[in-house]
Design a protein around this motif. Structure first.
Motif, mmCIF file in Angstrom:
data_model
loop_
_atom_site.group_PDB
_atom_site.id
_atom_site.type_symbol
_atom_site.label_atom_id
_atom_site.label_comp_id
_atom_site.label_asym_id
_atom_site.label_seq_id
_atom_site.Cartn_x
_atom_site.Cartn_y
_atom_site.Cartn_z
ATOM 1 N N ALA A 172 -10.854 4.224 5.918
ATOM 2 C CA ALA A 172 -9.689 3.726 5.562
ATOM 3 C C ALA A 172 -9.709 1.986 5.828
ATOM 4 N N ARG A 173 -10.498 1.580 6.682
ATOM 5 C CA ARG A 173 -10.694 0.268 6.972
ATOM 6 C C ARG A 173 -11.138 -0.611 5.840
ATOM 7 N N SER A 184 3.580 0.926 3.062
ATOM 8 C CA SER A 184 5.220 1.497 2.635
ATOM 9 C C SER A 184 5.275 2.957 3.305
ATOM 10 N N ILE A 225 0.826 -1.138 0.112
ATOM 11 C CA ILE A 225 0.024 -0.001 0.015
ATOM 12 C C ILE A 225 0.777 1.284 -0.016
ATOM 13 N N LYS A 259 -3.577 -0.952 14.458
ATOM 14 C CA LYS A 259 -5.201 -1.195 14.695
ATOM 15 C C LYS A 259 -5.765 -2.106 13.855
ATOM 16 N N ASP A 314 0.144 8.800 11.407
ATOM 17 C CA ASP A 314 -1.367 8.599 11.215
ATOM 18 C C ASP A 314 -1.477 6.919 10.823
ATOM 19 N N LEU A 347 -0.575 4.233 13.192
ATOM 20 C CA LEU A 347 -1.739 4.036 14.490
ATOM 21 C C LEU A 347 -2.700 3.092 13.559
ATOM 22 N N ARG A 392 -14.211 4.699 9.813
ATOM 23 C CA ARG A 392 -13.816 3.446 8.982
ATOM 24 C C ARG A 392 -13.642 3.481 7.619
ATOM 25 N N ARG A 439 0.022 4.317 -0.932
ATOM 26 C CA ARG A 439 -0.613 5.578 -0.256
ATOM 27 C C ARG A 439 -2.296 4.977 0.258
ATOM 28 N N ILE A 440 -2.403 5.912 1.362
ATOM 29 C CA ILE A 440 -3.838 5.732 1.911
ATOM 30 C C ILE A 440 -4.033 7.134 2.526
ATOM 31 N N TRP A 441 -5.107 7.533 1.945
ATOM 32 C CA TRP A 441 -5.693 8.750 2.637
ATOM 33 C C TRP A 441 -7.087 9.054 2.846
ATOM 34 N N VAL A 442 -7.565 9.414 3.769
ATOM 35 C CA VAL A 442 -8.860 9.859 3.953
ATOM 36 C C VAL A 442 -8.945 11.334 4.167
ATOM 37 N N ARG A 458 -12.524 11.509 8.627
ATOM 38 C CA ARG A 458 -11.588 10.364 9.558
ATOM 39 C C ARG A 458 -12.232 9.750 10.741
ATOM 40 N N ARG A 459 -12.044 8.499 10.967
ATOM 41 C CA ARG A 459 -12.435 7.926 12.082
ATOM 42 C C ARG A 459 -14.090 7.560 11.811
ATOM 43 N N THR A 505 3.277 7.068 7.727
ATOM 44 C CA THR A 505 3.269 8.360 8.672
ATOM 45 C C THR A 505 2.763 7.955 10.026
HETATM 46 N N1 ACO Z 1 -5.107 7.826 15.731
HETATM 47 C C1 ACO Z 1 -5.209 6.796 16.636
HETATM 48 N N2 ACO Z 1 -5.709 5.591 15.915
HETATM 49 C C2 ACO Z 1 -6.045 5.623 14.668
HETATM 50 C C3 ACO Z 1 -5.974 6.979 13.886
HETATM 51 C C4 ACO Z 1 -5.305 7.862 14.397
HETATM 52 N N3 ACO Z 1 -5.099 8.897 13.814
HETATM 53 N N4 ACO Z 1 -6.564 6.876 12.672
HETATM 54 C C5 ACO Z 1 -7.001 5.343 12.799
HETATM 55 N N5 ACO Z 1 -6.934 4.940 13.914
HETATM 56 C C6 ACO Z 1 -7.116 3.349 14.155
HETATM 57 C C7 ACO Z 1 -8.466 3.658 15.292
HETATM 58 O O1 ACO Z 1 -8.533 2.595 16.120
HETATM 59 C C8 ACO Z 1 -9.613 3.398 14.327
HETATM 60 O O2 ACO Z 1 -10.946 2.606 14.918
HETATM 61 P P1 ACO Z 1 -11.784 3.643 15.877
HETATM 62 O O3 ACO Z 1 -11.870 4.853 15.142
HETATM 63 O O4 ACO Z 1 -12.747 2.803 16.044
HETATM 64 O O5 ACO Z 1 -11.100 3.686 17.104
HETATM 65 C C9 ACO Z 1 -9.069 2.407 13.173
HETATM 66 O O6 ACO Z 1 -7.664 2.937 13.164
HETATM 67 C C10 ACO Z 1 -9.692 2.505 11.871
HETATM 68 O O7 ACO Z 1 -9.675 3.880 11.707
HETATM 69 P P2 ACO Z 1 -10.432 4.422 10.172
HETATM 70 O O8 ACO Z 1 -11.549 5.039 10.683
HETATM 71 O O9 ACO Z 1 -10.708 3.269 9.345
HETATM 72 O O10 ACO Z 1 -9.259 5.305 9.704
HETATM 73 P P3 ACO Z 1 -9.515 6.587 8.734
HETATM 74 O O11 ACO Z 1 -10.525 6.365 7.920
HETATM 75 O O12 ACO Z 1 -9.693 7.673 9.777
HETATM 76 O O13 ACO Z 1 -8.100 6.834 8.044
HETATM 77 C C11 ACO Z 1 -5.775 7.419 7.895
HETATM 78 C C12 ACO Z 1 -6.718 6.650 8.739
HETATM 79 C C13 ACO Z 1 -5.809 7.151 6.225
HETATM 80 C C14 ACO Z 1 -4.362 7.086 8.309
HETATM 81 C C15 ACO Z 1 -6.098 8.937 7.922
HETATM 82 O O14 ACO Z 1 -5.810 9.570 9.005
HETATM 83 C C16 ACO Z 1 -5.248 10.015 7.156
HETATM 84 O O15 ACO Z 1 -5.707 10.110 5.816
HETATM 85 N N6 ACO Z 1 -4.169 10.500 7.558
HETATM 86 C C17 ACO Z 1 -3.294 11.423 6.513
HETATM 87 C C18 ACO Z 1 -2.794 10.746 5.634
HETATM 88 C C19 ACO Z 1 -1.602 9.635 6.038
HETATM 89 O O16 ACO Z 1 -1.066 9.973 6.910
HETATM 90 N N7 ACO Z 1 -1.885 8.259 5.537
HETATM 91 C C20 ACO Z 1 -0.879 7.125 5.761
HETATM 92 C C21 ACO Z 1 0.132 7.560 5.041
HETATM 93 S S1 ACO Z 1 1.365 5.950 5.265
HETATM 94 C C22 ACO Z 1 0.891 5.280 3.584
HETATM 95 O O17 ACO Z 1 0.285 5.838 2.922
HETATM 96 C C23 ACO Z 1 1.291 3.727 3.442
#
Ligand code: ACO
Ligand code: ZN
Length: 218
Positions: free
Chosen positions: A177-178, A202, A162, A214, A207, A210, A175, A164-167, A172-173, A205
């Motif tokens: 990304a899940r 890969s 993976i 999880k 976020d 975390l 689900r 890139r993953i971005w929401v 956010r929060r 970050t």
């Molecule tokens: N802090 C703590 N726990 C977290 C966080 C956080 N910031 N984000 C997700 N989780 C955990 C939680 O346990 C969450 O469940 P809960 O809400 O019931 O407690 C569980 O993961 C599932 O979370 P989702 O709701 O599915 O995640 P979300 O849709 O919010 O997206 C993401 C997560 C993609 C990391 C988002 O925060 C984002 O876009 N961040 C900015 C971009 C980024 O950093 N992307 C990752 C780059 S790394 C890569 O691309 C390989």
């Protein structure tokens, strides 16, 4: 110092302070013209980039009460690849990647989470890989350099990377990304559901880490 503070308070009146734009998610200072200008530019570009009008032949791979996931493949029509490129540009900007890679490698699969308001609010870019290096937990690592994870030097087999993953910040929060990762596990390789140890994030970050921790434990 005292006088400057006073000036700001006097000039600010009811528009003083930071505001969160409910459309683009940017936080800016209303009373600051430079900030307002930056916001306007970002606002238009962002909304243009994520607006999704629907395509005649779209590949819907999952449907939910609040949206759907569309998969885009390398040989898809140019309007689909252009949308992926626009979204990736926004994501890379947010992640702080300097160089935007415009070419679309021929094995990349992109998953867009499209909301009911016809906006791309989530994006996942996946590519085939053969091995990954496990992130080692560092109990005494300093929080400041939280992006430099220490990795194991023993390669482990993996299937899907993976990159890139971005929401969208305001979604956010919920689900998203899940659901994107669940869908990738289901659609990446025809006919099999990938195990969590067959996917690798890969260069995550804070976020991303975390979320991945999880996700992989549940
Ligand atoms: N802090 C703590 N726990 C977290 C966080 C956080 N910031 N984000 C997700 N989780 C955990 C939680 O346990 C969450 O469940 P809960 O809400 O019931 O407690 C569980 O993961 C599932 O979370 P989702 O709701 O599915 O995640 P979300 O849709 O919010 O997206 C993401 C997560 C993609 C990391 C988002 O925060 C984002 O876009 N961040 C900015 C971009 C980024 O950093 N992307 C990752 C780059 S790394 C890569 O691309 C390989
Ligand atoms: Zn805005």
């Amino acid at each position: 110092k005292e006088t400057k503070k006073q000036l700001i308070i006097d000039a600010g009146q009811k528009h003083f302070g930071t505001t969160l734009c409910k459309s683009c998610g940017m936080i800016y200072t209303v009373s600051n013209p430079e900030d307002e200008m930056q916001h306007l530019q970002y606002h238009h570009r962002f909304l243009e980039g994520i607006t999704y009008m629907g395509w005649k032949r779209e590949r819907v791979v999952a449907e939910y009460w609040d949206g759907k996931i569309v998969m885009v493949l390398p040989r898809d029509p140019s309007y689909a690849l252009k949308k992926v490129e626009d979204v990736q540009e926004l994501v890379d900007h947010e992640l702080g990647f300097q160089q935007v890679v415009t070419k679309y490698p021929n094995k990349t699969k992109t998953f867009l989470f499209v909301s009911d308001e016809k906006k791309v609010v989530g994006c996942l870019i996946a590519e085939p890989i053969s091995q990954a290096f496990r992130v080692l937990s560092e109990p005494n690592a300093s929080k400041e350099c939280s992006r430099a994870w220490q990795c194991s030097d023993v390669p482990e087999p993996a299937v899907c990377g993976i990159s890139r993953i971005w929401v969208f910040r305001l979604k956010r929060r919920k689900r998203i990304a899940r659901r994107l990762v669940d869908t990738v596990r289901n659609c990446f390789m025809f006919g099999c559901f990938l195990n969590t140890n067959e996917i690798a994030f890969s260069d995550p970050t804070p976020d991303g880490k975390l979320f991945a921790t999880k996700y992989c434990n549940t």
